[in-house]
Design an enzyme around this catalytic site. Structure first.
Site, PDB file in Angstrom:
ATOM      1  N   PRO A 124       0.817  -1.220   0.000  1.00 18.96           N
ATOM      2  CA  PRO A 124       0.000   0.000   0.000  1.00 18.96           C
ATOM      3  C   PRO A 124       0.851   1.271   0.000  1.00 18.96           C
ATOM      4  CG  PRO A 124      -0.907  -1.598   1.540  1.00 18.96           C
ATOM      5  CD  PRO A 124       0.381  -2.184   1.034  1.00 18.96           C
ATOM      6  N   GLU A 356       5.211  -3.626 -13.295  1.00 13.82           N
ATOM      7  CA  GLU A 356       6.616  -4.016 -13.487  1.00 13.82           C
ATOM      8  C   GLU A 356       7.495  -2.770 -13.622  1.00 13.82           C
ATOM      9  OE1 GLU A 356       5.585  -6.974 -13.095  1.00 13.82           O
ATOM     10  OE2 GLU A 356       7.538  -7.898 -12.782  1.00 13.82           O
TER      11      GLU A 356
HETATM   12  C1  LIG Z   1      -3.698  -4.312 -12.540  1.00 11.35           C
HETATM   13  C2  LIG Z   1      -2.431  -4.309 -11.760  1.00 11.35           C
HETATM   14  C3  LIG Z   1      -1.756  -5.505 -11.550  1.00 11.35           C
HETATM   15  C4  LIG Z   1      -0.579  -5.524 -10.793  1.00 11.35           C
HETATM   16  N1  LIG Z   1       0.013  -6.724 -10.516  1.00 11.35           N
HETATM   17  C5  LIG Z   1       1.032  -6.756  -9.604  1.00 11.35           C
HETATM   18  C6  LIG Z   1       1.560  -8.013  -9.131  1.00 11.35           C
HETATM   19  O1  LIG Z   1       1.131  -9.100  -9.568  1.00 11.35           O
HETATM   20  N2  LIG Z   1       2.533  -7.994  -8.193  1.00 11.35           N
HETATM   21  C7  LIG Z   1       3.028  -6.839  -7.668  1.00 11.35           C
HETATM   22  O2  LIG Z   1       3.894  -6.886  -6.804  1.00 11.35           O
HETATM   23  N3  LIG Z   1       2.559  -5.626  -8.090  1.00 11.35           N
HETATM   24  C8  LIG Z   1       1.566  -5.570  -9.028  1.00 11.35           C
HETATM   25  N4  LIG Z   1       1.057  -4.348  -9.446  1.00 11.35           N
HETATM   26  C9  LIG Z   1       1.607  -3.133  -8.880  1.00 11.35           C
HETATM   27  C10 LIG Z   1       2.414  -2.281  -9.866  1.00 11.35           C
HETATM   28  O3  LIG Z   1       3.650  -2.891 -10.139  1.00 11.35           O
HETATM   29  C11 LIG Z   1       2.547  -0.888  -9.238  1.00 11.35           C
HETATM   30  O4  LIG Z   1       1.249  -0.293  -9.269  1.00 11.35           O
HETATM   31  C12 LIG Z   1       3.554  -0.019  -9.975  1.00 11.35           C
HETATM   32  O5  LIG Z   1       4.868  -0.493  -9.765  1.00 11.35           O
HETATM   33  C13 LIG Z   1       3.472   1.440  -9.512  1.00 11.35           C
HETATM   34  O6  LIG Z   1       3.486   1.535  -8.133  1.00 11.35           O
HETATM   35  P1  LIG Z   1       2.382   2.460  -7.415  1.00 11.35           P
HETATM   36  O7  LIG Z   1       1.050   2.057  -7.916  1.00 11.35           O
HETATM   37  O8  LIG Z   1       2.626   2.386  -5.944  1.00 11.35           O
HETATM   38  O9  LIG Z   1       2.647   3.922  -7.951  1.00 11.35           O
HETATM   39  P2  LIG Z   1       3.624   5.008  -7.303  1.00 11.35           P
HETATM   40  O10 LIG Z   1       4.938   4.384  -6.964  1.00 11.35           O
HETATM   41  O11 LIG Z   1       2.893   5.729  -6.234  1.00 11.35           O
HETATM   42  O12 LIG Z   1       3.872   5.992  -8.522  1.00 11.35           O
HETATM   43  C14 LIG Z   1       2.855   6.878  -8.997  1.00 11.35           C
HETATM   44  C15 LIG Z   1       3.456   7.793 -10.058  1.00 11.35           C
HETATM   45  O13 LIG Z   1       4.437   8.637  -9.467  1.00 11.35           O
HETATM   46  C16 LIG Z   1       5.475   8.881 -10.379  1.00 11.35           C
HETATM   47  N5  LIG Z   1       6.745   8.419  -9.759  1.00 11.35           N
HETATM   48  C17 LIG Z   1       6.914   7.553  -8.722  1.00 11.35           C
HETATM   49  N6  LIG Z   1       8.220   7.431  -8.421  1.00 11.35           N
HETATM   50  C18 LIG Z   1       8.874   8.213  -9.298  1.00 11.35           C
HETATM   51  C19 LIG Z   1      10.242   8.527  -9.494  1.00 11.35           C
HETATM   52  N7  LIG Z   1      11.219   8.012  -8.731  1.00 11.35           N
HETATM   53  N8  LIG Z   1      10.567   9.402 -10.487  1.00 11.35           N
HETATM   54  C20 LIG Z   1       9.610   9.937 -11.268  1.00 11.35           C
HETATM   55  N9  LIG Z   1       8.300   9.686 -11.116  1.00 11.35           N
HETATM   56  C21 LIG Z   1       7.939   8.845 -10.149  1.00 11.35           C
HETATM   57  C22 LIG Z   1       5.164   8.120 -11.665  1.00 11.35           C
HETATM   58  O14 LIG Z   1       4.505   8.967 -12.573  1.00 11.35           O
HETATM   59  C23 LIG Z   1       4.205   7.072 -11.177  1.00 11.35           C
HETATM   60  O15 LIG Z   1       3.368   6.618 -12.221  1.00 11.35           O
HETATM   61  C24 LIG Z   1      -0.073  -4.307 -10.262  1.00 11.35           C
HETATM   62  C25 LIG Z   1      -0.744  -3.113 -10.496  1.00 11.35           C
HETATM   63  C26 LIG Z   1      -1.914  -3.104 -11.219  1.00 11.35           C
HETATM   64  C27 LIG Z   1      -2.640  -1.793 -11.402  1.00 11.35           C
END
Ligand SMILES: Cc1cc2nc3c(=O)[nH]c(=O)nc-3n(C[C@H](O)[C@H](O)[C@H](O)COP(=O)(O)OP(=O)(O)OC[C@H]3O[C@@H](n4cnc5c(N)ncnc54)[C@H](O)[C@@H]3O)c2cc1C
Length: 378
Positions: A124, A356
């Site tokens: 989360p 990913e």
């Molecule tokens: C349908 C679906 C299936 C998934 N399946 C899996 C799974 O099987 N296993 C698993 O472990 N995860 C899974 N995920 C998770 C997915 O890998 C993450 O949602 C993704 O890595 C982004 O993390 P977050 O959602 O916390 O976004 P955040 O890390 O909060 O990022 C939000 C936005 O902030 C910006 N940002 C963040 N950090 C930076 C940076 N350093 N520099 C510049 N911009 C930045 C980018 O624009 C980014 O898009 C899944 C997600 C979805 C929606």
């Protein structure tokens, strides 16, 4: 794989996907249900075992053959492509690093194609800051106890095995194999999503989840190395899913514009339409070249593999988004209707820019390597 065998394999995958996967794609999406028919079909084609070494009962397929499989599945059904990819992403780290006992328990039985798996990294508090994770695993008697919560986990409620990254020290993380019947494992609500609707996504929750000692995957505190290695490979696989979606959308646009008449001729005769088709085909082919190059680099343990995989994932996912958007536009109003597959393809494409590692994370990886290379004079 030489060019001839590659094309023969692609052809068999194309026939298989058209016959066994495509007819169900719209149904999985509409009914938001797990692609059971596809899982059954993967068994016929032996697709699950493709990504595993022969020593553990697999076919020892190289990264390029895995990429071809996910590309051809993605061309007709992104949900099916994702399902297979995540089974691999969950089980291959266990096959590579697990003890013989763990491989016997988890990996060998999975070669029949009946096992579903998940990879549990995101939490989360964050996905991009992957190694800032809070889920903890602590020793307890002769086993482990896991506490924490994983977010957005693909296949969540349907999996038999969950490969879980957990903190095992102040600065150290380790991988664990958790079975669906282990005490203390539960799920959040099934998320409703924009695309890949047949693929279930939910939180996976660990409350004093008890595991026997041998469920630690490989060495203690080696989770960072195992997952960094795995992400290079899975980013190429997501690139393949994205490329397949782009290829499918391009073909839909070619077929639609060849049939639809406006101003007394088919749309395909209009030069501006042909210009769009040319751009879509060029972007798809460029992504394909990068992806196949990255796949070779992964199998050759080339130090450039990580950067090339990020480039391939970024290029193919952005191409998928652009090509599906343009292909929908070429359908006019019809493209906006669920009678045609193109609106599903456009919805499915978006996620490839997110999971990913989001696109900006890929850019950071690429830029870091470019700076290092240029500044070191290499
Ligand atoms: C349908 C679906 C299936 C998934 N399946 C899996 C799974 O099987 N296993 C698993 O472990 N995860 C899974 N995920 C998770 C997915 O890998 C993450 O949602 C993704 O890595 C982004 O993390 P977050 O959602 O916390 O976004 P955040 O890390 O909060 O990022 C939000 C936005 O902030 C910006 N940002 C963040 N950090 C930076 C940076 N350093 N520099 C510049 N911009 C930045 C980018 O624009 C980014 O898009 C899944 C997600 C979805 C929606």
């Amino acid at each position: 794989m030489d060019r001839q065998s590659l094309e023969t394999f692609r052809l068999s995958l194309r026939r298989f996907s058209e016959a066994k996967i495509k007819p169900h794609a719209a149904v999985y999406d509409r009914e938001m249900r797990f692609p059971e028919e596809s899982l059954e079909a993967f068994k016929e084609m032996g697709l699950v075992s493709l990504a595993f070494a022969e020593e553990v009962g697999g076919q020892g397929g190289d990264t390029l053959s895995q990429v071809l499989a996910l590309e051809e599945l993605g061309r007709v059904c992104a949900t099916s492509s994702l399902t297979l990819m995540v089974i691999w992403a969950g089980l291959v780290p266990i096959a590579k690093h697990g003890s013989p006992k763990l491989i016997d328990e988890v990996v060998r039985p999975a070669m029949s194609g009946d096992t579903v798996a998940s990879i549990c990294l995101t939490e989360p508090a964050g996905g991009s800051d992957l190694f800032g994770l809070k889920t903890r695993a602590e020793r307890s008697g002769d086993g482990w106890v896991i506490n924490g919560q994983k977010r957005y986990i693909t296949n969540a409620t349907r999996s038999d095995w969950y490969t879980v990254l957990a903190r095992t020290g102040e600065k150290a993380v380790s991988l664990f194999a958790v079975h669906k019947d282990d005490p203390g494992l539960s799920f959040g609500r099934r998320e409703t999503k924009m695309g890949i609707k047949g693929s279930p996504t939910a939180d996976v929750i660990f409350e004093n989840c008890r595991l026997p000692e041998h469920r630690l995957v490989g060495e203690l505190h080696q989770g960072h190395a195992y997952i960094t290695e795995s992400l290079t490979w899975t980013r190429a696989l997501i690139g393949a899913q994205a490329l397949g979606i782009a290829q499918g959308a391009l073909e839909e646009a070619v077929n639609y514009t060849s049939e639809r008449t406006q101003f007394g001729e088919t749309l395909s005769r209009l030069q501006m339409v042909r210009g769009h088709i040319a751009d879509m085909a060029m972007a798809t082919e460029a992504g394909r070249s990068l992806l196949y190059r990255a796949s070779e680099a992964i199998d050759e343990n080339d130090p450039a593999a990580r950067t090339l995989a990020s480039m391939a994932k970024l290029s193919c996912s952005e191409t998928a988004m652009r090509v599906t958007t343009d292909a929908l536009q070429l359908h006019g109003g019809a493209g906006y209707l669920s009678d045609f597959p193109i609106e599903r393809m456009m919805r499915d494409a978006k996620i490839t820019e997110i999971y990913e590692g989001v696109s900006d994370i890929q850019r950071l990886i690429i830029a870091k390597s470019v700076y290092q290379q240029v500044r070191s004079g290499a």
